[in-house]
Motif scaffolding. Structure first.
Motif, PDB file in Angstrom:
ATOM      1  N   LYS A 114       1.199  -5.740  19.191  1.00 57.75           N
ATOM      2  CA  LYS A 114       1.263  -5.027  17.922  1.00 57.75           C
ATOM      3  C   LYS A 114       1.669  -3.569  18.129  1.00 57.75           C
ATOM      4  O   LYS A 114       1.354  -2.961  19.138  1.00 57.75           O
ATOM      5  CB  LYS A 114      -0.093  -5.076  17.223  1.00 57.75           C
ATOM      6  N   PHE A 115       2.373  -3.029  17.154  1.00 60.02           N
ATOM      7  CA  PHE A 115       2.611  -1.589  17.113  1.00 60.02           C
ATOM      8  C   PHE A 115       1.316  -0.916  16.674  1.00 60.02           C
ATOM      9  O   PHE A 115       0.776  -1.223  15.617  1.00 60.02           O
ATOM     10  CB  PHE A 115       3.730  -1.251  16.129  1.00 60.02           C
ATOM     11  N   LYS A 116       0.827   0.015  17.485  1.00 57.61           N
ATOM     12  CA  LYS A 116      -0.467   0.627  17.219  1.00 57.61           C
ATOM     13  C   LYS A 116      -0.388   2.105  16.863  1.00 57.61           C
ATOM     14  O   LYS A 116      -1.359   2.683  16.386  1.00 57.61           O
ATOM     15  CB  LYS A 116      -1.379   0.434  18.431  1.00 57.61           C
ATOM     16  N   GLY A 117       0.762   2.733  17.114  1.00 58.87           N
ATOM     17  CA  GLY A 117       0.899   4.161  16.839  1.00 58.87           C
ATOM     18  C   GLY A 117       0.996   4.451  15.350  1.00 58.87           C
ATOM     19  O   GLY A 117       1.418   3.605  14.557  1.00 58.87           O
ATOM     20  N   THR A 118       0.591   5.665  14.987  1.00 61.77           N
ATOM     21  CA  THR A 118       0.630   6.116  13.592  1.00 61.77           C
ATOM     22  C   THR A 118       1.536   7.334  13.492  1.00 61.77           C
ATOM     23  O   THR A 118       1.294   8.340  14.169  1.00 61.77           O
ATOM     24  CB  THR A 118      -0.778   6.487  13.105  1.00 61.77           C
ATOM     25  N   PRO A 119       2.560   7.301  12.642  1.00 62.34           N
ATOM     26  CA  PRO A 119       3.459   8.462  12.535  1.00 62.34           C
ATOM     27  C   PRO A 119       2.843   9.575  11.710  1.00 62.34           C
ATOM     28  O   PRO A 119       2.002   9.325  10.842  1.00 62.34           O
ATOM     29  CB  PRO A 119       4.686   7.875  11.832  1.00 62.34           C
ATOM     30  N   ASN A 120       3.261  10.806  11.975  1.00 64.84           N
ATOM     31  CA  ASN A 120       2.880  11.896  11.082  1.00 64.84           C
ATOM     32  C   ASN A 120       3.982  12.071  10.034  1.00 64.84           C
ATOM     33  O   ASN A 120       5.033  11.428  10.102  1.00 64.84           O
ATOM     34  CB  ASN A 120       2.613  13.190  11.855  1.00 64.84           C
ATOM     35  N   GLU A 121       3.757  12.941   9.096  1.00 63.31           N
ATOM     36  CA  GLU A 121       4.699  13.105   7.987  1.00 63.31           C
ATOM     37  C   GLU A 121       6.031  13.722   8.420  1.00 63.31           C
ATOM     38  O   GLU A 121       7.048  13.574   7.731  1.00 63.31           O
ATOM     39  CB  GLU A 121       4.071  13.954   6.878  1.00 63.31           C
ATOM     40  N   ASN A 122       6.048  14.400   9.559  1.00 61.47           N
ATOM     41  CA  ASN A 122       7.283  15.024  10.023  1.00 61.47           C
ATOM     42  C   ASN A 122       8.405  14.024  10.283  1.00 61.47           C
ATOM     43  O   ASN A 122       9.588  14.380  10.211  1.00 61.47           O
ATOM     44  CB  ASN A 122       7.038  15.820  11.307  1.00 61.47           C
ATOM     45  N   VAL A 123       8.055  12.785  10.592  1.00 60.68           N
ATOM     46  CA  VAL A 123       9.093  11.809  10.944  1.00 60.68           C
ATOM     47  C   VAL A 123      10.057  11.573   9.786  1.00 60.68           C
ATOM     48  O   VAL A 123      11.211  11.171  10.011  1.00 60.68           O
ATOM     49  CB  VAL A 123       8.483  10.453  11.403  1.00 60.68           C
ATOM     50  N   TRP A 124       9.598  11.830   8.569  1.00 63.77           N
ATOM     51  CA  TRP A 124      10.462  11.574   7.406  1.00 63.77           C
ATOM     52  C   TRP A 124      11.403  12.745   7.129  1.00 63.77           C
ATOM     53  O   TRP A 124      12.295  12.638   6.294  1.00 63.77           O
ATOM     54  CB  TRP A 124       9.617  11.289   6.165  1.00 63.77           C
ATOM     55  N   THR A 125      11.210  13.852   7.801  1.00 65.88           N
ATOM     56  CA  THR A 125      12.087  15.034   7.732  1.00 65.88           C
ATOM     57  C   THR A 125      12.381  15.465   6.289  1.00 65.88           C
ATOM     58  O   THR A 125      13.467  15.967   5.994  1.00 65.88           O
ATOM     59  CB  THR A 125      13.404  14.797   8.490  1.00 65.88           C
ATOM     60  N   ASN A 126      11.425  15.281   5.423  1.00 65.35           N
ATOM     61  CA  ASN A 126      11.558  15.669   4.004  1.00 65.35           C
ATOM     62  C   ASN A 126      12.752  15.010   3.314  1.00 65.35           C
ATOM     63  O   ASN A 126      13.318  15.571   2.372  1.00 65.35           O
ATOM     64  CB  ASN A 126      11.674  17.196   3.874  1.00 65.35           C
ATOM     65  N   LYS A 127      13.147  13.835   3.789  1.00 63.34           N
ATOM     66  CA  LYS A 127      14.289  13.128   3.194  1.00 63.34           C
ATOM     67  C   LYS A 127      13.813  11.812   2.579  1.00 63.34           C
ATOM     68  O   LYS A 127      13.285  10.943   3.281  1.00 63.34           O
ATOM     69  CB  LYS A 127      15.359  12.845   4.265  1.00 63.34           C
ATOM     70  N   TRP A 128      14.033  11.670   1.282  1.00 63.66           N
ATOM     71  CA  TRP A 128      13.597  10.438   0.625  1.00 63.66           C
ATOM     72  C   TRP A 128      14.333   9.224   1.161  1.00 63.66           C
ATOM     73  O   TRP A 128      13.777   8.124   1.240  1.00 63.66           O
ATOM     74  CB  TRP A 128      13.763  10.546  -0.898  1.00 63.66           C
ATOM     75  N   GLN A 129      15.600   9.429   1.596  1.00 67.86           N
ATOM     76  CA  GLN A 129      16.369   8.284   2.115  1.00 67.86           C
ATOM     77  C   GLN A 129      15.755   7.712   3.390  1.00 67.86           C
ATOM     78  O   GLN A 129      15.908   6.545   3.710  1.00 67.86           O
ATOM     79  CB  GLN A 129      17.818   8.673   2.431  1.00 67.86           C
ATOM     80  N   ALA A 130      15.056   8.583   4.146  1.00 70.64           N
ATOM     81  CA  ALA A 130      14.501   8.157   5.432  1.00 70.64           C
ATOM     82  C   ALA A 130      13.469   7.048   5.257  1.00 70.64           C
ATOM     83  O   ALA A 130      13.244   6.258   6.175  1.00 70.64           O
ATOM     84  CB  ALA A 130      13.879   9.348   6.145  1.00 70.64           C
ATOM     85  N   LYS A 131      12.870   6.986   4.099  1.00 68.09           N
ATOM     86  CA  LYS A 131      11.816   5.989   3.878  1.00 68.09           C
ATOM     87  C   LYS A 131      12.348   4.643   3.387  1.00 68.09           C
ATOM     88  O   LYS A 131      11.595   3.674   3.295  1.00 68.09           O
ATOM     89  CB  LYS A 131      10.798   6.521   2.872  1.00 68.09           C
ATOM     90  N   LEU A 132      13.645   4.580   3.064  1.00 66.73           N
ATOM     91  CA  LEU A 132      14.202   3.349   2.489  1.00 66.73           C
ATOM     92  C   LEU A 132      14.417   2.275   3.541  1.00 66.73           C
ATOM     93  O   LEU A 132      14.701   2.561   4.691  1.00 66.73           O
ATOM     94  CB  LEU A 132      15.531   3.675   1.797  1.00 66.73           C
TER      95      LEU A 132
END
Length: 572
Positions: A554-572
């Motif tokens: 299983k993937f066990k790591g948890t990302p912080n909010e920085n990974v999305w780089t304030n871009k809404w497209q990054a979450k799609l």
């Protein structure tokens, strides 16, 4: 000026140790006193940075340095160098390494455990504890007695790549939690801890190697973030703090209202930040060392002949690295003779330096011939116990940031034909990606039954879309982008304009992007629907990454909010 008290933390010296410090200083020549202020950087082979023309022994005999760091080499070579330096030194040396993630920071064959970012993602203090534990054990086996880590910066700005992987969090609570655990692990070894980069990096995107760093926080914001972090570690007895070439304008003007923008200097040259804030207000009783003195954040402030002694006058106790050894030594000596460095300030700096040597009992070990390390101690480097910790850290840290296209898990039946895209960063720099990583990934996939084709990233020709779809079952994009000090921030750099490696294929075949270093590449590849942060290109990390991609773990790591780089497209 805040004067050191060697009876109090972080020294806690007894009268015998204090007497050695005072008598040693008393019996030094002026040149020997000036030499103790310097940390020299030793190289294996050609010394191309400092323009040095002296042998190592001549450096010790002529310049009387107080500390040593080194660049590169395996454990046997490093141990041999340190042994020789300590054997030839009149006063034993503080010897430092940069172990922020494990013993790999001390020697090329050392064990990587986890970066700050990986420890944060694991959400388990055991990971950062073990990173400190292995860092201490492996580095001390070489003869290292100072660790220039952990990094206690707060990664507030996602664009910042100088501390992107070294920071333990995006807020003070996480940084305190994980760096406390790291230091607890490190403290199993007899080694001095040096935290960095005072007064705090991570709020802007620029790199002090190239420009004056600026922490833009207000006094209140700083006190509630970086101030909490530093107070925590000072209260816990940290021995050394590295001052960054970073300004803190709002606080500097609060402390000295007469300062104008043109008067703002980096912490390494600002007495209001070292003497007033750090040593007086925060009551830091330990040693302050400058960050590397060839960095533009310092060199752009004023003439070198001025800032070499001014750094000590401002409250720093040691000066990190020579530019030209003859010239810098004379600059420091002239600064003392001209009164830039007062007698009182020099005495205080020397007591702080020798106080750490006394805390480690280096003088006693030297007199008892116990300072030199035996080759047998190197058996701990890369030992089975440490490798198991590395595997555990990779298992807990590797992070699935998103899989919105449901491309996972993969298997050698449905995804047999893999097109492998390797994205790499700087070449020939201080740090660079491992050239064997591509072969390691290819070999591991092929051993599991996949057929792997390496993409030619320089090719602009994409070919027929339908043919690509017919011949490819999986596009695996690996971002192994590494670099240091050559750019203000590191982003994906494609091999050619509109090259065929740019992910045009995400809707043609299942596509997975995995980063082996920086955590914020989604900014440049928002079109990717499956993105993983794996943090490091070690063999253990690659095995864990592919196991998780195949659903075997299983993937066990948890990302912080920085990974999305304030871009809404990054979450799609």
């Amino acid at each position: 000026m805040a004067k050191v008290n060697l009876k109090q933390k972080p020294y806690n010296l007894d009268e015998i140790q204090i007497n050695w410090v005072k008598e040693t200083i008393k019996n030094m020549t002026t040149e020997e006193k000036i030499g103790q202020l310097f940390f020299n950087l030793f190289f294996f082979g050609n010394d191309h940075f400092s323009g040095n023309k002296y042998t190592n022994k001549e450096i010790l005999d002529k310049f009387h340095i107080g500390g040593a760091r080194y660049h590169g080499a395996n454990s046997e070579e490093v141990q041999g160098l340190i042994n020789q330096l300590q054997k030839d030194a009149k006063i034993p040396l503080l010897v430092a390494a940069n172990c922020d993630a494990g013993g790999n920071g001390a020697c090329s064959d050392g064990t990587y455990i986890a970066s700050g970012a990986q420890a944060e993602a694991s959400r388990d203090t055991k990971v950062s504890y073990q990173a400190g534990y292995v860092s201490g054990r492996e580095s001390t086996s070489l003869g290292v007695n100072v660790n220039f880590d952990p990094c206690v910066d707060i990664l507030k700005n996602w664009r910042n790549t100088i501390v992107n992987t070294r920071a333990y969090g995006t807020n003070a609570d996480d940084v305190i939690k994980y760096t406390n655990a790291y230091i607890q692990g490190l403290n199993h070894s007899e080694i001095i801890t040096c935290i960095k980069h005072w007064p705090g990096d991570g709020t802007e995107e620029r790199d002090q190697h190239l420009v004056l760093g600026v922490n833009e926080l207000s006094v209140k914001e700083w006190e509630e973030s970086f101030g909490r972090v530093y107070r925590n570690h000072i209260d816990n007895g940290v021995e050394m703090i590295m001052a960054g070439h970073i300004a803190l304008p709002e606080y500097q003007k609060f402390l000295m209202p007469e300062l104008e923008d043109k008067d703002i200097l980096p912490a390494t040259l600002a007495p209001e930040l070292i003497e007033d804030l750090l040593k007086t207000k925060l009551n830091f009783n330990g040693l302050v060392i400058t960050d590397a003195s060839h960095m533009l954040g310092m060199t752009s402030a004023m003439r070198r002949e001025d800032y070499v002694p001014k750094s000590i006058a401002a409250g720093c106790d040691m000066f990190l690295f020579f530019n030209n050894i003859d010239e810098d030594f004379q600059f420091m000596l002239n600064g003392y003779k001209n009164g830039v460095i007062t007698e009182e300030r020099l005495q205080d700096a020397l007591e702080r330096i020798l106080g750490l040597k006394a805390k480690l009992n280096l003088h006693i070990k030297q007199s008892n011939n116990q300072l030199l390390k035996d080759k047998k101690e190197l058996e701990i480097i890369g030992c089975e116990e440490h490798i198991k910790m590395s595997i555990e850290a990779a298992d807990k840290g590797i992070t699935l940031v998103k899989d919105t296209q449901n491309n996972l898990p993969i298997n050698p039946i449905n995804h047999k034909r893999v097109r492998l895209y390797m994205l790499e960063g700087e070449k020939g720099g201080i740090y660079e990606s491992n050239s064997s990583t591509q072969d390691l990934i290819k070999s591991e996939l092929e051993n599991r039954g996949y057929i792997v084709t390496i993409n030619n990233g320089f090719d602009r020709i994409k070919g027929k879309t339908l043919q690509y779809r017919e011949e490819t079952d999986l596009a695996l994009v690996i971002g192994n982008i590494v670099g240091y000090g050559a750019e203000n921030n590191y982003r994906i750099r494609w091999k050619a304009a509109m090259a065929n490696e740019v992910p045009w294929f995400v809707h043609e075949v299942p596509t997975i992007f995995a980063s082996l270093n920086f955590t914020t590449h989604l900014h440049d590849v928002t079109m990717v629907k499956t993105y993983i942060n794996a943090y490091k290109d070690t063999h253990e990390s690659i095995i864990q990454l592919i196991d998780k991609m195949e659903g075997k773990s299983k993937f066990k790591g948890t990302p912080n909010e920085n990974v999305w780089t304030n871009k809404w497209q990054a979450k799609l």
